[in-house]
Design a protein around this motif. Sequence first.
Motif, PDB file in Angstrom:
ATOM      1  N   THR A 165       5.331  -2.839  15.552  1.00 50.45           N
ATOM      2  CA  THR A 165       4.020  -2.457  15.570  1.00 50.45           C
ATOM      3  C   THR A 165       3.536  -1.107  15.703  1.00 50.45           C
ATOM      4  O   THR A 165       4.589  -0.521  16.705  1.00 50.45           O
ATOM      5  N   GLY A 211       5.749  -9.088   3.959  1.00 50.12           N
ATOM      6  CA  GLY A 211       4.547  -8.811   4.509  1.00 50.12           C
ATOM      7  C   GLY A 211       3.331  -8.595   3.644  1.00 50.12           C
ATOM      8  O   GLY A 211       2.299  -8.248   3.934  1.00 50.12           O
ATOM      9  N   VAL A 269       8.596  -9.231   8.234  1.00 48.69           N
ATOM     10  CA  VAL A 269       7.223  -9.278   8.479  1.00 48.69           C
ATOM     11  C   VAL A 269       6.626 -10.685   7.655  1.00 48.69           C
ATOM     12  O   VAL A 269       6.788 -10.584   6.371  1.00 48.69           O
ATOM     13  N   LYS A 296       3.262 -12.577   6.909  1.00 47.21           N
ATOM     14  CA  LYS A 296       1.577 -12.368   6.802  1.00 47.21           C
ATOM     15  C   LYS A 296       1.061 -14.070   6.657  1.00 47.21           C
ATOM     16  O   LYS A 296       1.680 -14.466   5.829  1.00 47.21           O
ATOM     17  N   LEU A 310       7.999 -10.278  12.829  1.00 51.67           N
ATOM     18  CA  LEU A 310       6.706 -10.114  13.149  1.00 51.67           C
ATOM     19  C   LEU A 310       6.009 -11.048  12.334  1.00 51.67           C
ATOM     20  O   LEU A 310       5.825 -11.181  11.286  1.00 51.67           O
ATOM     21  N   ASP A 363       2.369 -11.744  11.348  1.00 56.06           N
ATOM     22  CA  ASP A 363       1.194 -10.955  11.006  1.00 56.06           C
ATOM     23  C   ASP A 363       0.108 -11.466  10.837  1.00 56.06           C
ATOM     24  O   ASP A 363      -0.063 -12.221   9.535  1.00 56.06           O
ATOM     25  N   ASN A 393       1.301 -11.166  16.001  1.00 54.78           N
ATOM     26  CA  ASN A 393       0.336  -9.957  16.003  1.00 54.78           C
ATOM     27  C   ASN A 393      -0.939 -10.643  15.397  1.00 54.78           C
ATOM     28  O   ASN A 393      -0.910 -10.843  14.290  1.00 54.78           O
ATOM     29  N   ASN A 433      -3.804  -8.821  15.342  1.00 52.89           N
ATOM     30  CA  ASN A 433      -4.602  -7.666  14.711  1.00 52.89           C
ATOM     31  C   ASN A 433      -6.140  -7.846  15.152  1.00 52.89           C
ATOM     32  O   ASN A 433      -6.963  -7.679  14.331  1.00 52.89           O
TER      33      ASN A 433
END
Length: 511
Positions: free
Chosen positions: A35, A147, A175, A177, A196, A198, A254, A256
């Motif tokens: 990040t 991601g 990543v 999403k 991650l 995300d 994360n 966001n």
Amino acid sequence: MTSFNSRIICVFLAILFVGESALGQNDVLPYPLLTGETSKIFTVKANGLTIPVSSYKGIHYARFGQNGKAKLEIGFQQAGEVRVSPQHAFASAKDGIRLELEKPGYYVLSVGENEKLFVLADLPDVFTAQEKKDLVSVRTFNVDGSGKTLSTKEIQRAIDETSANGKILFFDAGVYKTGTLTIGSNARIYFSEGCLIDGSYDTSHYIVDKGFKEANKLRDGKAFSDNGQHMTYSRLILVEDAANVKIWGKGIINGNGAEVRNTGKPANLIRIRNSRNVLIEGVCSFDPAAWNTHILYSDSVTIRHVKLINDLNVPNTDGFDPDASSHVRIQDCFAFCSDDNVAIKTSNNSNLLRDCHDIKVEGCVFLTKKSALKVGTETKATVMRDIIFQNNYIVMADRGLVLYCYDGARFENVQFLNNYFEKGFADFEKKAIHFSIKERSGKGVIRDVLVKDCYFSSDFHSAIAINGLSKGHEVEGLVFENICLLGKKVTTVSGLNIQQNEFVGRIELKK
């Protein structure tokens, strides 16, 4: 306060000046930067290996695995006094220092008033032979690890199938999403250090609880409330109606939060609801749009070695919120929060309300611009009891020990044991202790509170404020033992300098 040093500080940390050579075996594993951007202020080496340092949401952090001793070389492009927490260690240096860590732990290096580096060192995970056999990669479910593509449906299928088959869902480096993911019984999910999760920016990707309307803060501001009962009915990760769940690893989840909140969506990052025997261990939980980890109407939940980094500019970003839950353990965690680090509640969110008991928060390192160790503000059950905050180090807070009984509950047997408060946040209340009863939706009582072996630096100049509500709704049965206020040991009740009203009774000081 030698008891604090002997209990919570298990590692030896020495401040050395730049110029000595790093010694020892390479017993560290650098974790990738996932990040933010590479820090332009700080550099870190551990046993000669470069550790990526992220510049993220106004702070800097470095993550790595540590198995054995670690000799850290920390450089910085900033002048000012250097402070290392939680070791009460101070040094003056222009461009760098060295630290020696005998064991993993969480540390905050402050340079001047503005720049902070979080050093997050964890013991690496080891799988048993059986666990290795049970591992199933999330990539086998056609999940995008770049991601670039929303993968909610594919990840959800992977969670459901591995849980049903007794397997461990393994998130490889990448990543992912996603929108809301729901986790049911017998799930075992592992996030590797390069993973991650995300959270999507799109509010339509966050499921709203059936039968409830999510108030959009921007388009429906009058309906929005920061009261926990109504604030949010959505989240990124939902453990619901589940038993025997384990989520662990060294990856990052994360939310966001700033982007999601700017669309009017106050989604939590993680909610554990109506569940039992849940363990969350080791993961990094970043940037929620509202409360980070909400433990609602659940039993036997353990949160251990979890790292929270929230955005100081996003409101309502509590760290951990046990709510109408019992047998909860929050152990050896790190949390940097815009709002309360821990707030134990009974909010009636989702129309789920009951008494809570047996909650323990211990061995944590916390920073916040609000309250650090708190019961309240939502207190709508009948009884909230047997709550212990022990061996925690508070690097920064506005209020230290907080009991806010605003909705009619009875607080019983609350203990604050061996907690250290280093620095007050900015220049707000800076209260060491604040206990208060108010009438918002009921009249409550606070009784049998022990504050023992606690230290508050001279930053907490407002000291202690305690106020009951009325006759029959008092704060009473308070015992203080071995307390330091403004950095000095208190030897008399008058030395506590309590600001109080007439509805406070039975205060005792034990030396």
